[in-house]
Design a protein around this motif. Structure first.
Motif, PDB file in Angstrom:
ATOM      1  N   TYR A   1      -4.927  -0.581   2.337  1.00  0.00           N
ATOM      2  CA  TYR A   1      -4.399  -0.193   3.725  1.00  0.00           C
ATOM      3  C   TYR A   1      -5.633  -0.306   4.734  1.00  0.00           C
ATOM      4  O   TYR A   1      -5.662  -0.948   5.725  1.00  0.00           O
TER       5      TYR A   1
ATOM      6  N   GLY B   1       2.735   2.208  -3.211  1.00  0.00           N
ATOM      7  CA  GLY B   1       1.827   2.873  -4.165  1.00  0.00           C
ATOM      8  C   GLY B   1       1.327   4.243  -3.856  1.00  0.00           C
ATOM      9  O   GLY B   1       1.491   5.073  -4.719  1.00  0.00           O
TER      10      GLY B   1
ATOM     11  N   ALA C   1       0.798  -1.352  -0.196  1.00  0.00           N
ATOM     12  CA  ALA C   1      -0.040   0.076  -0.004  1.00  0.00           C
ATOM     13  C   ALA C   1       0.727   1.127  -0.068  1.00  0.00           C
ATOM     14  O   ALA C   1       0.660   2.173  -0.843  1.00  0.00           O
TER      15      ALA C   1
ATOM     16  N   ALA D   1      -4.419   2.485  -3.193  1.00  0.00           N
ATOM     17  CA  ALA D   1      -3.596   2.574  -2.040  1.00  0.00           C
ATOM     18  C   ALA D   1      -4.101   2.630  -0.644  1.00  0.00           C
ATOM     19  O   ALA D   1      -3.864   1.887   0.151  1.00  0.00           O
TER      20      ALA D   1
END
Length: 475
Positions: free
Chosen positions: A390, A131, A128, A386
């Motif tokens: 997360y 990203g 994440a 992203a």
């Protein structure tokens, strides 16, 4: 290309390099704790500045601006509402987070759920955060290409080098102080430009309201409730579980300092986000056919703003992106040091080793982030992916660790894997164009976590009760 824009940008870059060099001295950064947590010495104003600059980056000045340009100011308010809701909850968590004082979120998760959960969390966080770092490179590259003769690709390379340098040098000390200085540039630029655009370019609120498409003046901007929820949740869940937020709260001089900083963070977010919404929506009136990603940045053109103000806007936007990118590089290096290398070696690394490995980790993450840039069509698309990855996989696990005693390691590990997998599948199939993945993956993640915790927790209690019953008198 405007010479004055180049002069302002070069002056800013020179200032940031100077700060980076100052804090890269061995006297300033001599251990892993200095590198990752600034020696736990940050005062409240600097702490608030770095919290704000970290969270308001390319995702706001480009990604959110793109969203607002397409759907209007009220939908934009809903988009950012997750940020404010998250900051309010962070206020109540601040003292506890500072007292725990861990380097990474996986360290916190291991305390409750064991090493397998720590490893899974580390992998998901790196995917994440790489990203998030990637779209900072792209956003900064956009700005460099607007100011200089460089192409966006060349600008992205230059931006990646600068962002990496700031993270490599003085660690969080360097990043926090450059954040603190940069946020002042950002605030001045956004407020001054908003006043100019509405007073001169639009000629007042009447032109703004009358010139906007009717759908953009509705509360939803033409989006369905599910679609709006799909934009609200990623920001909300990210800020609640963002490792950057927790590291910075732990880096405060005291628990009271950490809590005070969240109050300043909320006020600062309001000051920055308000002109972003106004500028992006005003841009949709002034230039409805422009590429949405450029909604705010394009206002630096001399047709819309004086040269000095345009240069200040571009430099302020660049400052936001650079500081956010260096923050995410730095936090990824912490995962590499403490959650990968230390676990593979099966012992904690020394302070000196942590410093060296952390810097190598910054370089590796920067290269991977640049590679990831090539696979997403826009900053907004990469941003939402992203944030979703997360928010779905990490934030529920973190809150279970902090607040739910019945959560089990097996349930948390399974929920994290399922949530991440559903997000990836949804993205690969292209369904996020209709409804963002988080609307589907978050309920599934929470359901798996709760149901498996109840089942496995019940079995665990039963297995403990059986021996006790067999050994009791009269049996």
């Amino acid at each position: 290309m405007q010479i004055i824009h180049i002069i302002i940008l070069v002056a800013y870059v020179a200032l940031m390099i100077g700060v980076g060099l100052w804090f890269s001295r061995s006297k300033s950064v001599s251990s892993g704790e200095d590198f990752m947590l600034a020696g736990r010495s940050l005062p409240a104003p600097v702490l608030a500045g770095t919290l704000l600059a970290t969270f308001v980056g390319s995702g706001s000045i480009i990604g959110a601006a793109s969203f607002i340009h397409q759907y209007g100011p009220f939908a934009g308010m809903f988009f950012f509402a997750g940020t404010f809701a998250g900051i309010i909850l962070l206020f109540f968590l601040a003292k506890r987070v500072h007292q725990l004082s861990k380097y990474t979120i996986p360290q916190l998760l291991e305390i409750r759920f064991g090493k397998p959960v720590r490893i899974i969390a580390t992998i998901i966080i790196l995917v994440a955060f790489i990203g998030i770092t990637a779209y900072q490179f792209t956003g900064a590259g956009y700005i460099i290409s607007l100011i200089t003769p460089l192409s966006p690709v060349q600008g992205t390379i230059v931006a990646a080098v600068l962002i990496t340098f700031l993270a490599l040098g003085g660690g969080l000390k360097s990043v926090a102080w450059t954040d603190f200085l940069s946020i002042f540039i950002v605030i001045v630029a956004l407020i001054a430009l908003a006043i100019y655009v509405f007073a001169v370019d639009l000629g007042g609120m009447a032109t703004y309201v009358n010139g906007m498409e009717p759908a953009k003046l509705t509360l939803s901007g033409g989006l369905s409730p599910l679609q709006l929820l799909g934009y609200f949740l990623p920001l909300f869940l990210l800020i609640l579980g963002d490792q950057n937020m927790y590291q910075r709260l732990a880096a405060g001089a005291s628990a009271t300092t950490a809590r005070t900083a969240t109050i300043f963070f909320f006020i600062g977010a309001l000051v920055v986000i308000t002109p972003i919404i106004l500028l992006a929506s005003g841009s949709s009136v002034l230039q409805p056919g422009i590429e949405p990603d450029m909604a705010i940045l394009s206002l630096a053109d001399p047709a819309f703003s004086p040269l000095a103000l345009g240069g200040l806007l571009l430099t302020g936007a660049f400052a936001l992106i650079v500081t956010t990118g260096s923050s995410y590089l730095l936090t990824c290096s912490g995962n590499i040091v403490h959650d990968l290398v230390a676990q593979i070696r099966r012992r904690e690394v020394s302070e000196r080793q942590a410093l060296v490995i952390g810097r190598i980790g910054v370089l590796c993450v920067a290269v991977l982030a640049y590679v990831m840039v090539q696979f997403f069509p826009s900053v907004l698309a990469l941003q939402i992916y992203a944030y979703t990855m997360y928010g779905v996989a990490i934030t529920p696990a973190l809150f279970a660790a902090l607040f739910w005693k019945r959560a089990t390691g097996f349930a948390v590990a399974t929920a994290m894997i399922v949530g991440g997998a559903v997000t990836i599948i949804w993205e690969v199939q292209g369904r996020s164009e209709q409804v963002n993945a988080i609307v589907i993956s978050l309920p599934i993640t929470i359901a798996v976590l709760v149901l498996l915790s109840l089942v496995t927790g019940s079995r665990s209690r039963d297995s403990k009760a059986e021996p006790a019953q067999q050994s009791s008198p009269g049996r």
